[in-house]
Design a protein around this motif. Structure first.
Motif, mmCIF file in Angstrom:
data_model
loop_
_atom_site.group_PDB
_atom_site.id
_atom_site.type_symbol
_atom_site.label_atom_id
_atom_site.label_comp_id
_atom_site.label_asym_id
_atom_site.label_seq_id
_atom_site.Cartn_x
_atom_site.Cartn_y
_atom_site.Cartn_z
ATOM 1 N N THR A 60 0.848 -1.195 0.000
ATOM 2 C CA THR A 60 0.000 0.000 0.000
ATOM 3 C C THR A 60 0.886 1.248 0.000
ATOM 4 O O THR A 60 1.805 1.355 0.817
ATOM 5 C CB THR A 60 -0.912 0.021 1.239
ATOM 6 N N LYS A 148 -9.952 5.621 0.573
ATOM 7 C CA LYS A 148 -9.436 4.886 -0.586
ATOM 8 C C LYS A 148 -8.020 4.410 -0.284
ATOM 9 O O LYS A 148 -7.177 5.171 0.181
ATOM 10 C CB LYS A 148 -9.438 5.773 -1.832
ATOM 11 N N THR A 150 -4.722 2.756 -1.994
ATOM 12 C CA THR A 150 -4.068 2.533 -3.291
ATOM 13 C C THR A 150 -2.831 1.663 -3.130
ATOM 14 O O THR A 150 -1.985 1.923 -2.268
ATOM 15 C CB THR A 150 -3.661 3.872 -3.938
ATOM 16 N N GLU A 155 -3.917 -0.673 -8.151
ATOM 17 C CA GLU A 155 -5.240 -1.078 -7.669
ATOM 18 C C GLU A 155 -5.720 -0.133 -6.565
ATOM 19 O O GLU A 155 -4.945 0.248 -5.681
ATOM 20 C CB GLU A 155 -5.197 -2.503 -7.124
ATOM 21 N N VAL A 156 -6.996 0.239 -6.630
ATOM 22 C CA VAL A 156 -7.588 1.118 -5.617
ATOM 23 C C VAL A 156 -8.790 0.406 -4.977
ATOM 24 O O VAL A 156 -9.695 -0.035 -5.681
ATOM 25 C CB VAL A 156 -8.056 2.455 -6.225
#
Length: 244
Positions: A60, A148, A150, A155-156
């Motif tokens: 992340t 959110k 990411t 990819e989120v």
């Protein structure tokens, strides 16, 4: 004799298994959450966004929190975190609102943490991003903070779903604060009830201490069960020898 040996082995295996299960600390929650999550309406809150990495092939690298605009926050502060850059965006509201008797025309909209080069939340890791916010809305029992997440591969994951009327947790629930009504004589600045609001460092240390104590208690229980199992095993061996 073979039966006794089998019983001893079985007890030993069960003892080891019990020790392994009970002595293992609980892992972080499987979704982004607010820790702690209970505060007082009209007050302030100091807590952390706890972000676990859920992928086994990517880390992340960015977290973005969307702040409420219908009940805007007048104060947002982030705690410095090594390797991460925090950015708080403030802007004008579409419609002015009144908070604590004052008209508010602008408020904080987002908080974004971006990892510096070479930094990320790795596989099987989690990170905590501390904030202090206020003023919490009154007459509202929950404050949802869509987030959110990411990953480095692009990819989120959008943690923004509200809990349904049936109380069942959705697949991607939004982090949320539970807001309790003010108690008599409470000015709302003491977190939940009349307890003084903890600093981010205090909150983190308290959380760590609680986890450590729990792990110790469970570890002690596991050792006790293990010792009990070994005791049965030794007793069985002695009985088998006497019979022999």
């Amino acid at each position: 004799m073979s039966t006794n040996r089998f019983g001893v082995r079985t007890l030993a295996v069960l003892a080891v298994a019990g020790l392994a299960v009970l002595g293992t600390p609980t892992i972080a929650s499987a979704h982004v959450s607010a820790q702690p999550a209970e505060f007082t309406q009209g007050g302030r809150a100091t807590f952390a966004f706890r972000v676990p990495n859920e992928r086994d092939n990517a880390g992340t690298t960015k977290i973005e929190v969307t702040l409420p605009q219908d009940t805007p926050l007048t104060s947002v502060r982030t705690k410095p975190l090594a390797g991460w850059k925090a950015e708080v965006v403030k802007g004008k509201l579409d419609k002015p609102v009144t908070i604590a008797g004052k008209e508010v025309t602008e408020a904080f909209k987002t908080i974004t943490w971006t990892a510096e080069p070479g930094v990320k939340i790795n596989v099987n890791e989690y990170q905590e991003f501390f904030v202090a916010i206020g003023t919490l809305p009154e007459g509202k029992d929950k404050l949802e903070l869509p987030t959110k997440q990411t990953y480095e591969n692009g990819e989120v994951v959008d943690w923004a779903q509200a809990t349904g009327a049936d109380g069942k947790e959705p697949e991607h629930p939004a982090p949320a604060l539970k807001l309790a009504p003010k108690a008599a004589g409470d000015d709302g600045h003491g977190g939940h009830g009349t307890t003084p609001a903890a600093t981010s460092t205090d909150t983190h240390e308290a959380s760590a201490a609680g986890t450590d104590n729990t792990a110790r208690y469970l570890g002690g229980a596991g050792l006790a069960i293990g010792a009990l199992g070994l005791g049965f095993g030794v007793g069985a061996i002695l009985r088998s020898r006497r019979k022999a």
